[in-house]
Write a protein that holds these residues in place. Sequence first.
Motif: not given
Length: 78
Positions: A25-26, A30-31, A36-43, A48-49
């Motif tokens: 979904x939108x 966005x996320x 994409x292509x990076x290490x990330x966390x849910x936090x 971003x949200x």
Amino acid sequence: QMCGENIVTAEGLEHINFNKLISLNSSAALLWEKVVGKEFTAEEMAQYLIEAYGIGMELALKDSKALCQAWIDAGVAE
């Protein structure tokens, strides 16, 4: 994009499992674009949200964790 939908799957034709395609979904799109292509966390995704939609941390983190798990289950994230 596929047929007007934002879709993700593992890279390469040999990895495509049509049972594990994810339609975004939108908010998820966005996320995906942010991480994409990076290490990330849910936090980080939650932040971003919050920035994009002005929602609270509790909801943003709940949604981010669920999305992370869906991506892991589909094999598009680790």
